[in-house]
Design an enzyme around this catalytic site. Structure first.
Site, PDB file in Angstrom:
ATOM      1  N   ASP A  62       0.815  -1.178  -0.015  1.00  0.00           N
ATOM      2  CA  ASP A  62      -0.029   0.048  -0.087  1.00  0.00           C
ATOM      3  C   ASP A  62       0.944   1.047   0.178  1.00  0.00           C
ATOM      4  OD1 ASP A  62       1.168  -0.547   2.467  1.00  0.00           O
ATOM      5  OD2 ASP A  62      -0.863   0.078   3.568  1.00  0.00           O
ATOM      6  N   HIS A  63       2.124   1.124   0.457  1.00  0.00           N
ATOM      7  CA  HIS A  63       2.774   2.554   0.554  1.00  0.00           C
ATOM      8  C   HIS A  63       3.563   3.015  -0.712  1.00  0.00           C
ATOM      9  CE1 HIS A  63       2.515   2.078   4.712  1.00  0.00           C
ATOM     10  NE2 HIS A  63       3.238   3.123   4.967  1.00  0.00           N
ATOM     11  N   ASP A 117       4.335  -0.728  10.935  1.00  0.00           N
ATOM     12  CA  ASP A 117       3.816   0.451  10.882  1.00  0.00           C
ATOM     13  C   ASP A 117       3.479   1.171  12.149  1.00  0.00           C
ATOM     14  OD1 ASP A 117       3.168   1.897   8.175  1.00  0.00           O
ATOM     15  OD2 ASP A 117       2.100   2.598   9.727  1.00  0.00           O
ATOM     16  N   ARG A 377       0.604  13.424   9.869  1.00  0.00           N
ATOM     17  CA  ARG A 377       2.087  13.822  10.142  1.00  0.00           C
ATOM     18  C   ARG A 377       2.334  15.046   9.196  1.00  0.00           C
ATOM     19  NH1 ARG A 377       4.727   7.826  11.153  1.00  0.00           N
ATOM     20  NH2 ARG A 377       4.094   7.945  13.223  1.00  0.00           N
ATOM     21  N   SER A 530       7.756   7.430  12.544  1.00  0.00           N
ATOM     22  CA  SER A 530       7.406   5.911  11.868  1.00  0.00           C
ATOM     23  C   SER A 530       8.354   4.812  12.583  1.00  0.00           C
ATOM     24  CB  SER A 530       8.065   6.159  10.493  1.00  0.00           C
ATOM     25  OG  SER A 530       8.468   4.826   9.908  1.00  0.00           O
ATOM     26  N   ARG A 532       9.790   2.873  10.978  1.00  0.00           N
ATOM     27  CA  ARG A 532      10.866   2.202  10.159  1.00  0.00           C
ATOM     28  C   ARG A 532      12.137   2.034  10.744  1.00  0.00           C
ATOM     29  NH1 ARG A 532      10.826   8.010   7.066  1.00  0.00           N
ATOM     30  NH2 ARG A 532       8.686   7.292   7.299  1.00  0.00           N
TER      31      ARG A 532
HETATM   32  C1  MIC Z   1       4.737   6.710   7.886  1.00  0.00           C
HETATM   33  O1  MIC Z   1       3.498   6.953   8.050  1.00  0.00           O
HETATM   34  O2  MIC Z   1       5.633   7.361   8.304  1.00  0.00           O
HETATM   35  C2  MIC Z   1       5.058   5.146   7.526  1.00  0.00           C
HETATM   36  C3  MIC Z   1       5.568   5.468   6.192  1.00  0.00           C
HETATM   37  O3  MIC Z   1       3.612   4.453   7.344  1.00  0.00           O
HETATM   38  C4  MIC Z   1       5.942   4.568   8.432  1.00  0.00           C
HETATM   39  C5  MIC Z   1       6.447   3.267   7.814  1.00  0.00           C
HETATM   40  C6  MIC Z   1       7.591   3.149   6.877  1.00  0.00           C
HETATM   41  O4  MIC Z   1       8.372   4.040   7.393  1.00  0.00           O
HETATM   42  O5  MIC Z   1       7.621   2.617   6.167  1.00  0.00           O
HETATM   43  C7  MIC Z   1       5.228   4.291   9.785  1.00  0.00           C
HETATM   44  O6  MIC Z   1       4.458   4.986  10.225  1.00  0.00           O
HETATM   45  O7  MIC Z   1       5.675   3.518  10.911  1.00  0.00           O
HETATM   46 FE1  SF4 Z   2       0.619   5.277   5.022  1.00  0.00          FE
HETATM   47 FE2  SF4 Z   2       1.825   5.862   7.217  1.00  0.00          FE
HETATM   48 FE3  SF4 Z   2       0.383   7.570   5.956  1.00  0.00          FE
HETATM   49 FE4  SF4 Z   2      -0.931   5.860   6.878  1.00  0.00          FE
HETATM   50  S1  SF4 Z   2       0.481   7.390   8.001  1.00  0.00           S
HETATM   51  S2  SF4 Z   2      -1.326   6.608   5.085  1.00  0.00           S
HETATM   52  S3  SF4 Z   2       0.337   4.177   6.967  1.00  0.00           S
HETATM   53  S4  SF4 Z   2       2.230   6.622   5.087  1.00  0.00           S
END
Ligand code: MIC
Ligand code: SF4
Length: 640
Positions: A62-63, A117, A377, A530, A532
């Site tokens: 999905d990302h 996530d 965010r 995140s 990550r």
């Molecule tokens: C985000 O919203 O920052 C992400 C991308 O969903 C991350 C995961 C990632 O870095 O792949 C998260 O929230 O953990």
């Molecule tokens: Fe995707 Fe992370 Fe954004 Fe949610 S906050 S939509 S999981 S990138």
């Protein structure tokens, strides 16, 4: 007992439910997404487990759905094949954002869920104990291992009254963020109670638990009641319903009251989700872009509200509006009931059901733009345009803003009324692959799948220079940025290493390489955001031995330990002031110091002084750290 204690005691496999003590819990379900998933499955494979041991594990894609080169497509194919081979369900690209789809199709009240996530707590909206973690912790859970965590404090958030005209669930969580800040939830579970809970649907509750991640909270949770039953029934899953709530005499560590009827539309101003102000106070600033969607606000009812506002109106000529429905289920319903046509007629650009602009996958705004988003965010540069100012708002605020081209307070607009909960959602699971149907899948590893770094046991003396000194609230988006250019390389740590901490200092990576590694010094709440793991794996690759900070965010601290990097906390914050970039640091006899206590003495060699850092870890975590992380410890145990 409160609800947290009830679920945790039913899953406890080690420790006591005493705040601050380490506990181990059984994990019932896991989820991964593609940008953290490749690492999680590579790590899972290295654990040598044949089939997942959980009740249900799901791999979402999905990302990164842009597939701008073979790299991304390689990642998708690796995930699809490795998941199916090991008993993991696969949600194909186009099926939707992991948290939205999981809520719709898989979340079960009272169970535990661990996801790679940080917004995994979304399913807390359905009474799950749902946590975000690094990929390695998820890999361990898939192989049947327990999740170790510090027993959080439990905060009671009592919701009183009901929301007034055009004020939304998003405004509730923005209000909590305004009061508590992005570090206010660290080490805590936010448990929602009170008469106001009954007025909120499951997707509205999920908006609140989703953005609890921005408080730094371990998780957030709502009870499971008639509203939950109604949602599950409409998803054809009523059998998963069970009533769940805190006991009437439950005890909490802290209590907060939010009067829903007093709330007015709010917005988080640049560049932090806790920089919250009333929309009316910010005023009618000119807005160039509006983006509606993300795992926070992309449910069917969110989209229906937006469509109702847009119907018969036009998007402002100088504003771009994008809409990404959270799941294929939502999009299919909008397309059947005419709401999609209302959006298109108004001039919206409808994007794929995926994370999209939320993670900088397209739609980066123009230079100095104001972008108003329903996301969670608005960290500096996350949109892909460092000079842009991103505001976080409710779908109601976003939709009216798109029409007027200026930030618009929806409480001054006519009331919108929609059907909050359809009797039946359009269930169609044909984009979900069941592992039982693909027993003989062979794992496919394209050239983009590179091995990941594994640390070695900690040396007795740990030495290095301070490579960078950062401020408070450094996010994992600073440490390891993610955008359309970098996301295809999530399985290629050497490539990513050139961009480590680039938004803070573009020369950091080169300096780290020249020095053969060293230390990072930081302020409070280092590593927020995140989950990550790349924000630990990349520093490991660059030879980072330790991070010395005023405090850490939970998931990032775990990721550092899992990879054998020291997370040290200044005992006296005044030592943060004294230390400078380039200073040479030495921890003499580090192994013995770590084994024998909760503090570590660090010598500032050039400065000619010593200072104390706190490293209060369980014996288990100390062992992991000394071995060089989870996989190094595992290899040592297996005599490899
Ligand atoms: C985000 O919203 O920052 C992400 C991308 O969903 C991350 C995961 C990632 O870095 O792949 C998260 O929230 O953990
Ligand atoms: Fe995707 Fe992370 Fe954004 Fe949610 S906050 S939509 S999981 S990138």
């Amino acid at each position: 007992m409160n609800l947290t204690e009830k679920i945790l005691s039913a899953h406890l496999v080690g420790g006591r439910l005493v705040a601050g003590e380490e506990i181990a819990i059984k994990i019932d379900q896991t989820l991964t997404q593609d940008s953290t998933g490749t690492m999680a499955y590579l790590q899972f494979e290295s654990l040598g487990c044949d089939k997942v041991k959980t009740m249900r594990s799901v791999a979402y894609i999905d990302h990164n759905t842009l597939q701008s080169g073979f790299e991304n497509a390689d990642d998708h194919e690796y995930i699809r094949t490795v998941a199916l081979k090991h008993g993991v369900y696969v949600s194909k690209p186009g099926n939707g954002i992991c948290h939205q789809v999981h809520l719709e199709r898989f979340a079960v009240p009272g169970l535990t869920l661990l996801g790679s996530d940080s917004h995994t707590p979304t399913c807390g909206g359905m009474g799950m104990f749902a946590l975000g973690a690094g990929g390695l912790d998820v890999a361990v859970a898939m192989s049947g291992g327990a999740l170790h965590l510090t027993m959080p404090k439990v905060v009671k958030i009592e919701l009183k009254g009901r929301l007034v005209k055009n004020t939304a669930a998003k405004d509730i969580i923005l209000e909590v963020l305004r009061r508590l800040s992005v570090k206010g939830g660290v080490g805590k579970v936010m448990e929602y109670t009170g008469e106001g809970v009954k007025t909120l649907t499951v997707p509205e509750r999920a908006t609140i638990t989703n953005m609890g991640a921005e408080l730094g909270a371990t998780t957030s949770i709502f009870p499971c009641d008639e509203m939950t039953r109604e949602f599950l029934k409409a998803q054809g899953r009523e059998k998963d319903y069970r009533p769940l709530a805190a006991d009437g005499d439950a005890v909490y560590d802290e209590e907060i009251i939010v009067d829903l009827s007093a709330l007015r539309p709010l917005a988080a101003c640049p560049h932090s989700p806790d920089a919250v102000k009333p929309v009316s106070e910010i005023g009618k600033i000119k807005v160039h872009q509006v983006c509606i969607g993300s795992c926070t606000n992309s449910s069917y009812s969110d989209m229906m509200k937006v469509a109702a506002i847009l119907k018969g109106r036009k998007v402002h000529p100088e504003t771009s509006l994008t809409i990404s429905p959270g799941s294929r289920q939502v999009l299919a319903m909008l397309s059947r009931n005419g709401a999609l046509a209302d959006m298109l007629d108004a001039g919206a650009r409808v994007l794929e059901c995926a994370c999209g602009p939320c993670i900088g996958m397209g739609q980066s705004p123009k230079t100095n733009a104001v972008s108003v988003r329903t996301f969670n965010r608005n960290f500096y540069a996350r949109s892909g345009t460092a000079s842009a100012s991103v505001y976080l708002v409710s779908p109601e605020t976003a939709a009216y803003t798109a029409i007027y081209g200026v930030l618009t307070d929806p409480s001054q607009m006519p009331e919108i009324s929609i059907e909050q909960m359809p009797k039946r959602f359009a269930v169609n699971d044909n984009l979900i692959l069941r592992p039982d149907d693909f027993e003989n899948t062979e794992v496919e590893r394209g050239p983009n799948i590179k091995p990941f770094p594994v640390n070695t046991a900690m040396k007795n003396d740990v030495e290095g220079s301070v490579l960078i000194k950062c401020e408070d609230n450094i996010t994992t988006d600073h440490i390891m940025p993610s955008n359309a250019k970098l996301l295809p390389y999530r399985s290629n740590i050497p490539y990513l290493s050139d961009y480590c901490l680039a938004p803070v200092d573009p020369d950091f990576s080169e300096r780290a390489k020249k020095n053969g590694g060293g230390f990072i010094v930081a302020g409070a709440n280092y590593g927020q955001g995140s989950s990550r793991e790349h924000a630990a794996l990349v520093p490991l690759y660059l030879g980072i031995k330790g991070v010395i900070a005023k405090s850490f965010a939970r998931i990032h601290k775990d990721n550092l330990i899992n990879n054998g990097i020291l997370p040290l906390v200044f005992e006296n914050e005044s030592d943060y002031e004294k230390i400078g970039s380039g200073d040479r640091l030495k921890i003499t006899d580090a192994r013995r110091q770590i084994e024998s206590g909760d503090t570590v003495i660090v010598e500032n060699v050039g400065g000619g002084y010593k200072f104390k850092c706190v490293l209060a870890l369980s014996e288990r975590l100390k062992k992991t750290l000394l071995s060089g992380g989870v996989l190094a410890a595992n290899a040592a145990e297996n005599g490899k």
